[in-house]
Scaffold this active site. Structure first.
Site, PDB file in Angstrom:
ATOM      1  N   ASP A   1      -0.553   5.217   0.633  1.00 42.68           N
ATOM      2  CA  ASP A   1      -0.996   6.202   1.617  1.00 42.68           C
ATOM      3  C   ASP A   1      -1.065   5.591   3.005  1.00 42.68           C
ATOM      4  OD1 ASP A   1      -1.319   8.136  -0.347  1.00 42.68           O
ATOM      5  OD2 ASP A   1      -3.408   7.618  -0.712  1.00 42.68           O
TER       6      ASP A   1
ATOM      7  N   ASP B   1      -1.671  -0.333   6.043  1.00 39.48           N
ATOM      8  CA  ASP B   1      -1.997   0.262   7.344  1.00 39.48           C
ATOM      9  C   ASP B   1      -3.478   0.235   7.664  1.00 39.48           C
ATOM     10  OD1 ASP B   1      -2.409   2.299   5.228  1.00 39.48           O
ATOM     11  OD2 ASP B   1      -2.957   3.576   6.918  1.00 39.48           O
TER      12      ASP B   1
ATOM     13  N   ASP C   1       0.844  -1.193   0.000  1.00 39.34           N
ATOM     14  CA  ASP C   1       0.000   0.000   0.000  1.00 39.34           C
ATOM     15  C   ASP C   1       0.884   1.249   0.000  1.00 39.34           C
ATOM     16  OD1 ASP C   1      -2.490   1.508   0.415  1.00 39.34           O
ATOM     17  OD2 ASP C   1      -1.712   1.848   2.426  1.00 39.34           O
TER      18      ASP C   1
END
Length: 270
Positions: A16, A210, A14
């Site tokens: 962001d 996250d 990922d």
């Protein structure tokens, strides 16, 4: 922290909240990617954010000191446009989104239109207006299929959390009266696109991110190994709540990216 993940031959990472916040690199992101290159471990940057082209994503990463190539980027805009083209080659599309989405639509051989579209395709749009909402709602009620790039309600940024594509999608779903086809994480559609790009199976791949509801659920549903990093949306304070909401748990939790790099190095003996 778990120490037994499935076999690993590549990573879907990922962006962001995992490698950066806005324009600020997260500590350890550069050395993690450098390590993966040096050890020739395949990876892809997989993002639900549909606003930027792969070239722009790669440049953004490079500007932060994170080595990246456009071919290593998989976006929800690319996967969404490919999905539509697979369903109806040359289809007409009313798009709510930014440059990354518009270029992906054109690149897939689809036609952008304001009137009588076959599909309403919606991603994040930081210039979104009520007029665009009204047009999209009318098109959906007139029979256009509704495709949503990703369900993210919030995105981490340099200044804190901001609304994501899912927040616009909530309005459009409510007013349009039709549930969208979901493309981005945790959908299998973006997973299939990413695995095809990296040339691996789900059982050979780890997902690193996250966000429990998107990144970790994305990997879990596909059968990938999953690594939650506490560098963005999920923190020690909210992790229990987010795991409950997502209905799953990560295979491994890392507080920092250097911890993940060390674990991979120990596991592979490199």
């Amino acid at each position: 922290m778990s120490i037994q993940l499935p076999a690993m031959r590549g990573l879907l990472i990922d962006l962001d909240g995992t490698l950066y916040h806005g324009t600020k690199r997260i500590e350890g992101a550069d050395t993690l990617i450098t390590y993966l290159r040096e050890t020739e471990l395949p990876f892809r940057f997989v993002t639900n954010n549909s606003s930027a082209t792969p070239e722009e994503v790669a440049k953004r990463l490079a500007d932060m000191g994170i080595s990246a190539e456009p071919a290593e980027v998989c976006t929800s805009a690319q996967a969404a446009s490919g999905y539509i083209a697979g369903k109806r080659p040359g289809a007409s599309v009313f798009a709510i989104g930014e440059k990354g989405l518009l270029e992906a639509v054109r690149g897939a051989g689809l036609t952008l239109t304001e009137e009588k579209p076959d599909f309403v395709l919606q991603g994040i749009d930081r210039f979104f207006t009520y007029e665009r909402l009204a047009k999209a709602v009318r098109h959906i009620h007139e029979g256009a299929a509704y495709v949503l790039t990703n369900p993210d309600l919030l995105l981490p940024s340099t200044d804190g959390l901001i609304p994501g594509a899912g927040s616009i999608g909530a309005m459009l779903t409510a007013a349009g009266g039709k549930e969208p086809v979901l493309i981005g994480k945790p959908s299998q559609i973006l997973m299939d696109y990413s695995l095809k790009s990296i040339g691996l199976t789900a059982g050979e791949t780890w997902v690193v991110g996250d966000n429990m509801a998107t990144d970790i659920a994305f990997g879990k549903s596909a059968g990938c190994g999953t690594v939650l990093v506490l560098t963005g949306l999920t923190t020690l304070k909210n992790i229990d709540n987010y795991m409950k909401q997502a209905g799953c748990e990560p295979d491994m939790i890392c507080h920092q990216l250097d911890e993940l790099r060390s674990y991979i190095s120990d596991r592979r003996g490199i």
